[in-house]
Scaffold this motif. Structure first.
Motif, PDB file in Angstrom:
ATOM      1  N   UNK A  52       0.824  -1.211   0.000  1.00  0.00           N
ATOM      2  CA  UNK A  52       0.000   0.000   0.000  1.00  0.00           C
ATOM      3  C   UNK A  52       0.859   1.262   0.000  1.00  0.00           C
ATOM      4  N   UNK A  73      -2.658  -6.460  -4.757  1.00  0.00           N
ATOM      5  CA  UNK A  73      -3.598  -7.528  -5.117  1.00  0.00           C
ATOM      6  C   UNK A  73      -2.878  -8.841  -5.392  1.00  0.00           C
ATOM      7  N   UNK A  81      -7.380  -4.327   9.258  1.00  0.00           N
ATOM      8  CA  UNK A  81      -7.098  -2.926   9.561  1.00  0.00           C
ATOM      9  C   UNK A  81      -7.580  -2.583  10.965  1.00  0.00           C
ATOM     10  N   UNK A  87     -16.655  -3.495   4.190  1.00  0.00           N
ATOM     11  CA  UNK A  87     -17.398  -2.759   3.169  1.00  0.00           C
ATOM     12  C   UNK A  87     -18.818  -2.539   3.687  1.00  0.00           C
ATOM     13  N   UNK A  89     -21.590  -1.508   2.547  1.00  0.00           N
ATOM     14  CA  UNK A  89     -22.767  -1.795   1.728  1.00  0.00           C
ATOM     15  C   UNK A  89     -22.921  -3.282   1.442  1.00  0.00           C
ATOM     16  N   UNK A  99     -13.089 -11.385  -1.916  1.00  0.00           N
ATOM     17  CA  UNK A  99     -11.896 -11.756  -2.681  1.00  0.00           C
ATOM     18  C   UNK A  99     -12.157 -12.953  -3.591  1.00  0.00           C
ATOM     19  N   UNK A 102     -13.971 -11.624  -6.636  1.00  0.00           N
ATOM     20  CA  UNK A 102     -13.027 -11.012  -7.572  1.00  0.00           C
ATOM     21  C   UNK A 102     -12.281 -12.082  -8.359  1.00  0.00           C
ATOM     22  N   UNK A 150      -9.444 -15.416   2.464  1.00  0.00           N
ATOM     23  CA  UNK A 150      -8.456 -15.070   1.432  1.00  0.00           C
ATOM     24  C   UNK A 150      -7.373 -16.143   1.334  1.00  0.00           C
TER      25      UNK A 150
ATOM     26  N   UNK B 170     -10.949   1.522   3.015  1.00  0.00           N
ATOM     27  CA  UNK B 170     -11.882   0.630   2.322  1.00  0.00           C
ATOM     28  C   UNK B 170     -11.329   0.179   0.979  1.00  0.00           C
ATOM     29  N   UNK B 172      -8.260   0.314   0.102  1.00  0.00           N
ATOM     30  CA  UNK B 172      -7.017  -0.431   0.337  1.00  0.00           C
ATOM     31  C   UNK B 172      -7.319  -1.877   0.699  1.00  0.00           C
ATOM     32  N   UNK B 173      -8.348  -2.047   1.532  1.00  0.00           N
ATOM     33  CA  UNK B 173      -8.762  -3.406   1.887  1.00  0.00           C
ATOM     34  C   UNK B 173      -9.167  -4.167   0.629  1.00  0.00           C
ATOM     35  N   UNK B 174      -9.867  -3.493  -0.265  1.00  0.00           N
ATOM     36  CA  UNK B 174     -10.299  -4.146  -1.503  1.00  0.00           C
ATOM     37  C   UNK B 174      -9.099  -4.547  -2.348  1.00  0.00           C
ATOM     38  N   UNK B 175      -8.101  -3.682  -2.390  1.00  0.00           N
ATOM     39  CA  UNK B 175      -6.930  -4.004  -3.209  1.00  0.00           C
ATOM     40  C   UNK B 175      -6.159  -5.180  -2.627  1.00  0.00           C
ATOM     41  N   UNK B 176      -6.097  -5.229  -1.285  1.00  0.00           N
ATOM     42  CA  UNK B 176      -5.431  -6.377  -0.672  1.00  0.00           C
ATOM     43  C   UNK B 176      -6.261  -7.634  -0.900  1.00  0.00           C
ATOM     44  N   UNK B 177      -7.583  -7.447  -1.005  1.00  0.00           N
ATOM     45  CA  UNK B 177      -8.471  -8.575  -1.301  1.00  0.00           C
ATOM     46  C   UNK B 177      -8.319  -9.071  -2.735  1.00  0.00           C
ATOM     47  N   UNK B 178      -7.498  -8.402  -3.509  1.00  0.00           N
ATOM     48  CA  UNK B 178      -7.258  -8.882  -4.864  1.00  0.00           C
ATOM     49  C   UNK B 178      -7.860  -8.006  -5.948  1.00  0.00           C
ATOM     50  N   UNK B 179      -8.376  -6.837  -5.570  1.00  0.00           N
ATOM     51  CA  UNK B 179      -8.991  -5.971  -6.570  1.00  0.00           C
ATOM     52  C   UNK B 179      -7.941  -5.073  -7.210  1.00  0.00           C
ATOM     53  N   UNK B 180      -8.129  -4.791  -8.509  1.00  0.00           N
ATOM     54  CA  UNK B 180      -7.312  -3.757  -9.127  1.00  0.00           C
ATOM     55  C   UNK B 180      -7.851  -2.420  -8.635  1.00  0.00           C
ATOM     56  N   UNK B 188     -16.364  -0.963  -4.488  1.00  0.00           N
ATOM     57  CA  UNK B 188     -16.370  -0.495  -3.098  1.00  0.00           C
ATOM     58  C   UNK B 188     -16.615   1.009  -3.006  1.00  0.00           C
TER      59      UNK B 188
END
Ligand SMILES: Nc1ncnc2c1ncn2[C@@H]1O[C@H](COP(=O)(O)OP(=O)(O)O)[C@@H](O)[C@H]1O
Ligand SMILES: [Mg+2]
Lengths: 369, 276
Positions: A52, A73, A81, A87, A89, A99, A102, A150, B170, B172-180, B188
């Protein structure tokens, strides 16, 4: 199965250097804790591992492969965190399965994997809820569950328990330790709380101001702190420090001048000479009330915890904390004498560096085998 | 003691709000009401609340000959397109501006919104000259560009504020989850931006829909919008009050209804960050 290696990692934000050259090796299935005061760069270091944050210089290897230029990714990590970052929603199930979605895993298989993780964390009842309908502790579990689904090579935790109340924190601490056992995974955990570090870690990395102060097992840090900062940071209540003068020193030990008589501390005294000023460090639990003791103090405050009693002492401008039995009869304003086992004492040079103990503590010695 | 202290200001507040509400609503209600009155009732010297309603003004607006349809379609197309472009670009630019870490970011953001602060009158003449050279006078594109020049900076500024409110954890969590980055944005960030998008869309649309000055200057026979149609009813030979009130109703009502429908998001959007 995953190992992690950091080689001379540096991070600058603008012109300020936040991480100043960190080297670290994390073995497979190890539970490593980064601990240090707020703002010392723990999160930044973890975020660099996660991808990050970019590194200003230095290399990061996972399983021997350099991943500096791999995006978050594709590092196959999971991170929990401090804010949980669920998320808002999505339902708990969708949060945990995001994950997999995705990765285009079919719905049935997705559900199965989410359920398996939910079972480990007792979340089955909550799968249809949205995060806002969960308590803090439940959100925490969902965040951990999302990491488990994951199936990462390395788990990263950034102060995951700091938003929970004290009782829940203890419970989650135990649960995380159990989880580490059960998942057999490599975990890296960031905290400013030395108790969390001591209780969970296989290996602790003590950070201060972007510099690694010491790396070692909890017992190694407790019994053989490398410097005064680590000595003061690890252990609770904090270690007592007293500026002392040296009567004499050799490879076998150092003679220290104390108000009520000299004392020989069994540390390697190379480079120390008579008349030097050092700092003596003794942990509160290693001090004991002793009518013949070389130290004296007046009791300012007594804290009785039942099993143990903490005495806060003052002598001139030096302050001491002494942890005694639960049933000591001393009272506030009493003048008492106390002593310590020299083998448990530490000596620090002016620059904070500790003198090496002649004998390794048996617990620490058995670890290195 | 506490209650007596708060009692007066509370009455005062209610009174003030009531006055404000009357001030705002009475003309609008009167306009809507009167648009259903026959001409002789509208112009009668005693105002009438009770009357037999008629649709004659609306009918005559859409009757052949001098129909309102082209104006309405122009308005919808021009305001809609410029709003769509402003919101899409504003959303992307706002996200970038909110997340990027560069020196002098606030100055950049302020410079962008400052372009929205210029009075319309100040830009009309330069824009007119520019449009003449570019053959944009009396084109839909011309008006769309003119509205964009105000709405785009506004949309960027507003969306930046909304994105600033969304913790980067949020995505960042998605990106670590494998999202571009794009997937994190799509799955998200965007779903959580509904209040921001709705607020921005409505405010941009209102600006373009209500505008008279730009439309008066840049439009021609092919591109006139509803406010122009209304103005054309104010002629030297007299004012067709019935038609004017009907057009006014057509301009105001869709905005009011849209506002009511998305009130929840709009309030959330306008109080931005005030309540956590
Ligand atoms: N994005 C950033 N830009 C500038 N400085 C930062 C940024 N992130 C962190 N810092 C600074 O880096 C230092 C270390 O921060 P951090 O890693 O969050 O500390 P910790 O997690 O140990 O409390 C702090 O002084 C913080 O102000
Ligand atoms: Mg931190």
């Amino acid at each position: 199965m995953a190992t992690l290696q950091l080689n001379n990692i540096v991070k600058n934000f603008g012109s300020t250097q936040v991480i100043k050259g960190v080297d670290l090796e994390v073995k497979d299935r190890e539970f490593v804790v980064f601990v240090g005061p707020s703002g010392c760069g723990k999160s930044t270091l973890m975020r660099m591992i996660a991808g990050l944050e970019s590194t200003t210089s230095g290399d990061i290897f996972i399983d021997g492969e350099r991943i500096n230029d791999v995006g978050p990714a594709d590092r196959r990590l999971a991170m929990v965190f401090q804010s949980y970052a669920l998320y808002p929603h999505m339902t708990v199930e969708d949060n945990m399965g995001f994950n997999l979605r995705l990765a285009k895993v079919p719905k049935a298989e997705r559900r199965e994997k989410v359920l398996a993780a939910a079972r480990i964390l007792q979340l089955e009842e909550l799968l249809d809820r949205k995060p806002r309908a969960l308590s803090g502790g439940q959100r925490q579990r969902v965040a951990i569950g999302r990491a488990i689904v994951r199936n990462p090579s390395i788990f990263l935790f950034d102060e995951p328990l700091s938003n929970l109340d004290a009782a829940l924190r203890v419970q989650m601490r135990i649960e995380l330790a159990r989880l580490h056992e059960e998942l057999d995974a490599t975990m890296i955990y960031v905290t400013h709380d030395q108790i969390e570090a001591m209780t969970m870690a296989d290996k602790i990395v003590v950070l201060q101001g972007g510099v690694v102060e010491q790396i070692g097992s909890p017992m190694a840090l407790y019994h053989h702190p490398a410097n005064r900062f680590v000595a003061g940071f690890i252990g609770s209540p904090k270690m007592n420090f007293l500026d002392v003068e040296i009567r004499g020193a050799d490879a076998e030990g150092v003679d220290v001048v104390l108000p009520g008589g000299d004392c020989r501390v069994p540390v390697k005294g190379d480079g120390v000479s008579t008349g030097d000023k050092l700092t003596l460090g003794v942990r509160p639990e290693h001090l004991k009330i002793d009518d013949q003791g070389p130290l004296t103090g007046k009791i300012l405050v007594i804290e009785r915890l039942g099993g143990t009693t903490s005495l806060y002492l003052e002598n001139g401008d030096s302050q001491w904390i002494l942890v005694a039995d639960g049933d000591v009869t001393s009272r506030v304003h009493d003048q008492i004498r106390f002593s310590f086992d020299p083998a448990c004492a530490h000596l620090f040079k002016r620059n904070g560096e500790a003198l090496l103990h002649r004998h390794c503590h048996p617990l620490v010695a058995s670890e290195s085998k | 003691m506490n209650t007596s202290k708060r009692w007066l200001p509370r009455t005062f507040k209610v009174a003030l709000l009531t006055l404000l509400l009357l001030w705002t609503l009475i003309p609008i209600c009167w306009m809507v009401l009167s648009s259903f009155k026959a001409n002789d009732i509208i112009t009668a010297s005693t105002p009438r609340v009770l009357f037999s309603p008629t649709l004659e003004h609306y009918a005559s607006l859409f009757s052949s000959g001098n129909s309102l349809w082209p104006y309405l379609l122009n308005s919808l197309f021009i305001a809609g397109t410029s709003t769509l472009i402003a919101v899409v670009l504003g959303c992307m630019a706002g996200f970038g501006l909110s997340r990027i870490r560069i020196k002098g970011k606030q100055h950049l953001a302020f410079w962008i919104i400052s372009t929205r602060m210029a009075p319309i009158a100040a830009v009309i003449v330069p824009l007119y000259l520019l449009f003449r050279y570019l053959y944009l006078l009396d084109t839909h594109a011309g008006l769309i560009v003119a509205y964009l020049s105000f709405n785009l900076p506004f949309a960027i500024w507003l969306m930046t504020a909304f994105f600033d409110d969304l913790p980067p954890d949020l995505e960042e969590a998605a990106m670590i989850d494998g999202a571009t980055k794009l997937q994190a944005f799509r799955y998200v960030v965007l779903p959580l931006m509904t209040p921001g998008l709705v607020t921005t869309t409505i405010l941009c649309f209102i600006f373009a829909w209500n505008d008279y000055a730009f439309a008066q200057t840049f439009s021609g026979p092919n591109t006139q919008t509803i406010p122009i149609a209304a103005a054309q009813l104010l002629t030297q030979t007299g004012i067709d009050w019935g038609k004017l009130l009907a057009i006014g109703t057509i301009v105001v009502c869709p905005m009011a209804i849209a506002g009511l429908l998305v009130k929840r998001w709009l309030v959330q959007g306008l109080t931005l960050g005030a309540v956590k």
